[in-house]
Design a protein around this motif. Structure first.
Motif, short mmCIF file in Angstrom:
data_model
loop_
_atom_site.label_atom_id
_atom_site.label_comp_id
_atom_site.label_asym_id
_atom_site.label_seq_id
_atom_site.Cartn_x
_atom_site.Cartn_y
_atom_site.Cartn_z
N THR A 50 -13.20 16.90 27.98
CA THR A 50 -12.48 18.09 28.45
C THR A 50 -11.20 17.69 29.16
N SER A 51 -10.15 18.50 28.95
CA SER A 51 -8.87 18.22 29.62
C SER A 51 -8.93 18.65 31.08
N ARG A 90 -5.83 21.43 23.04
CA ARG A 90 -4.61 20.77 23.54
C ARG A 90 -4.55 19.36 22.96
P1 OAD Z 1 -8.86 20.69 25.35
O1 OAD Z 1 -8.39 20.86 23.96
O2 OAD Z 1 -8.03 21.22 26.45
O3 OAD Z 1 -9.06 19.14 25.66
C1 OAD Z 1 -9.76 18.31 24.78
C2 OAD Z 1 -9.98 16.97 25.45
O4 OAD Z 1 -10.78 16.19 24.60
C3 OAD Z 1 -8.71 16.17 25.73
O5 OAD Z 1 -8.72 15.69 27.06
C4 OAD Z 1 -8.79 15.00 24.74
O6 OAD Z 1 -8.23 13.80 25.23
C5 OAD Z 1 -10.28 14.87 24.58
N1 OAD Z 1 -10.76 14.26 23.33
C6 OAD Z 1 -10.21 14.30 22.09
N2 OAD Z 1 -11.00 13.65 21.23
C7 OAD Z 1 -12.07 13.19 21.91
C8 OAD Z 1 -13.24 12.46 21.57
N3 OAD Z 1 -13.49 12.07 20.33
N4 OAD Z 1 -14.13 12.17 22.56
C9 OAD Z 1 -13.91 12.58 23.83
N5 OAD Z 1 -12.83 13.27 24.21
C10 OAD Z 1 -11.92 13.58 23.26
O7 OAD Z 1 -10.36 21.25 25.40
P2 OAD Z 1 -11.19 21.86 26.63
O8 OAD Z 1 -11.03 21.05 27.85
O9 OAD Z 1 -12.55 22.11 26.11
O10 OAD Z 1 -11.26 28.21 26.02
O11 OAD Z 1 -10.46 23.25 26.82
C11 OAD Z 1 -11.02 24.20 27.68
C12 OAD Z 1 -10.84 25.59 27.12
O12 OAD Z 1 -9.46 25.79 26.78
C13 OAD Z 1 -11.58 25.85 25.83
O13 OAD Z 1 -12.95 26.13 26.02
C14 OAD Z 1 -10.84 27.04 25.28
C15 OAD Z 1 -9.42 26.68 25.63
O14 OAD Z 1 -8.60 27.76 25.99
C16 OAD Z 1 -11.49 29.37 25.36
O15 OAD Z 1 -11.29 29.50 24.18
C17 OAD Z 1 -11.98 30.48 26.22
#
Ligand code: OAD
Length: 262
Positions: A202-203, A40
């Motif tokens: 994580t979002s 996202r």
């Molecule tokens: P998201 O893509 O939803 O969120 C990524 C987060 O990382 C956001 O809040 C960004 O602001 C933050 N971000 C970006 N760059 C960063 C950095 N350098 N340091 C720290 N934070 C940073 O990813 P997830 O929360 O992991 O599931 O998403 C959860 C799940 O949604 C994933 O595991 C995936 C997806 O559907 C599956 O594939 C089963």
């Protein structure tokens, strides 16, 4: 580093050291600095390609042979992720978490990432709640296999588990697929033990992982978020560090190391 970020990191280091049992919940942002796209937000895979079909797992079960054929051909939306994972190396954030484990400060990592980079960096206590794209998994007995070492007979798809004969799929958890019971049990056990959780990149919108920090908070524990942007969990956090994990975690680890020896 910005003075206000330094102050938040100092508060975070004190909270971590006063806690009994610290667990990290990790998301895609943690690997962004290793060149792996997030899902996202800006540049996110779901923004580019749209969210995958919620019936992904249902479709796999209905026709695993076709899924495997497409998979071996490449060209799925997920293959941008796969290509990035294959090239990626741990960044300073991953190394800092491995160091926090060695210091006896971080007890467990619950990661939603499928890239395996925590292991490469040297962390050993890791639950991969959404699986690992470098592995395959038997749907019947949950045995996992190294994808590269597993011999696939393209004439006989889907591949079968050498241990129990069950159907083998990628270890990455598909949309609509239940979290494998063995890893979910570890996540629940670690969450119940935790009185301080680090929310890293994580979002906080995908469950069950997004529910673990809420459980810790409701049980009276503390939450520390490291993320450049606000998330659905920010309002619950005791400390919020608005910085990339690759920069903030090494700094946090340094502060913790100094406090431990002072
Ligand atoms: P998201 O893509 O939803 O969120 C990524 C987060 O990382 C956001 O809040 C960004 O602001 C933050 N971000 C970006 N760059 C960063 C950095 N350098 N340091 C720290 N934070 C940073 O990813 P997830 O929360 O992991 O599931 O998403 C959860 C799940 O949604 C994933 O595991 C995936 C997806 O559907 C599956 O594939 C089963």
């Amino acid at each position: 580093m910005d003075k206000s970020i330094q102050e938040e990191l100092k508060r975070a280091s004190e909270l971590v050291l006063s806690a009994r049992y610290v667990v990290a919940v990790v998301g895609a942002g943690m690997s962004a600095e290793s060149g792996i796209p997030t899902f996202r937000g800006p540049g996110g895979l779901w923004n580019k390609y749209g969210e995958p079909d919620m019936r992904g797992f249902e479709r796999f079960l209905a026709d695993p042979k076709t899924w495997w054929r497409n998979m071996l051909k490449g060209g799925r939306p997920g293959s941008e992720l796969q290509a990035a994972v294959e090239k990626a190396q741990p960044n300073p954030g991953h190394h800092a978490l491995a160091e926090l484990e060695r210091l006896g400060v971080l007890r467990y990592i619950i990661t939603q990432n499928v890239d395996g980079l925590h292991h490469v960096a040297g962390s050993t206590r890791v639950a991969e709640i959404h699986g690992n794209t470098r592995k395959l998994r038997c749907l019947r007995c949950t045995a996992r296999f190294d994808r590269r070492a597993f011999e696939i007979d393209v004439e006989h798809l889907p591949p079968r588990c050498p241990e129990c004969g069950g159907v083998v799929k990628g270890d990455g958890v598909m949309f609509g697929e239940p979290i494998p019971e063995d890893v979910l049990a570890i996540c629940q056990e670690q969450t119940a033990a935790s009185d301080c959780m680090l929310l890293l990149g994580t979002s906080g919108v995908v469950y069950p992982a997004a529910g673990f920090p809420q459980q810790v908070k409701w049980a009276g524990g503390r939450l520390i978020e490291i993320n450049p942007l606000e998330t659905d969990l920010s309002h619950l956090c005791d400390v919020v560090v608005r910085a990339p994990t690759g920069e903030a975690l090494p700094e946090l680890t340094k502060l913790i190391g100094e406090l431990k020896t002072s």
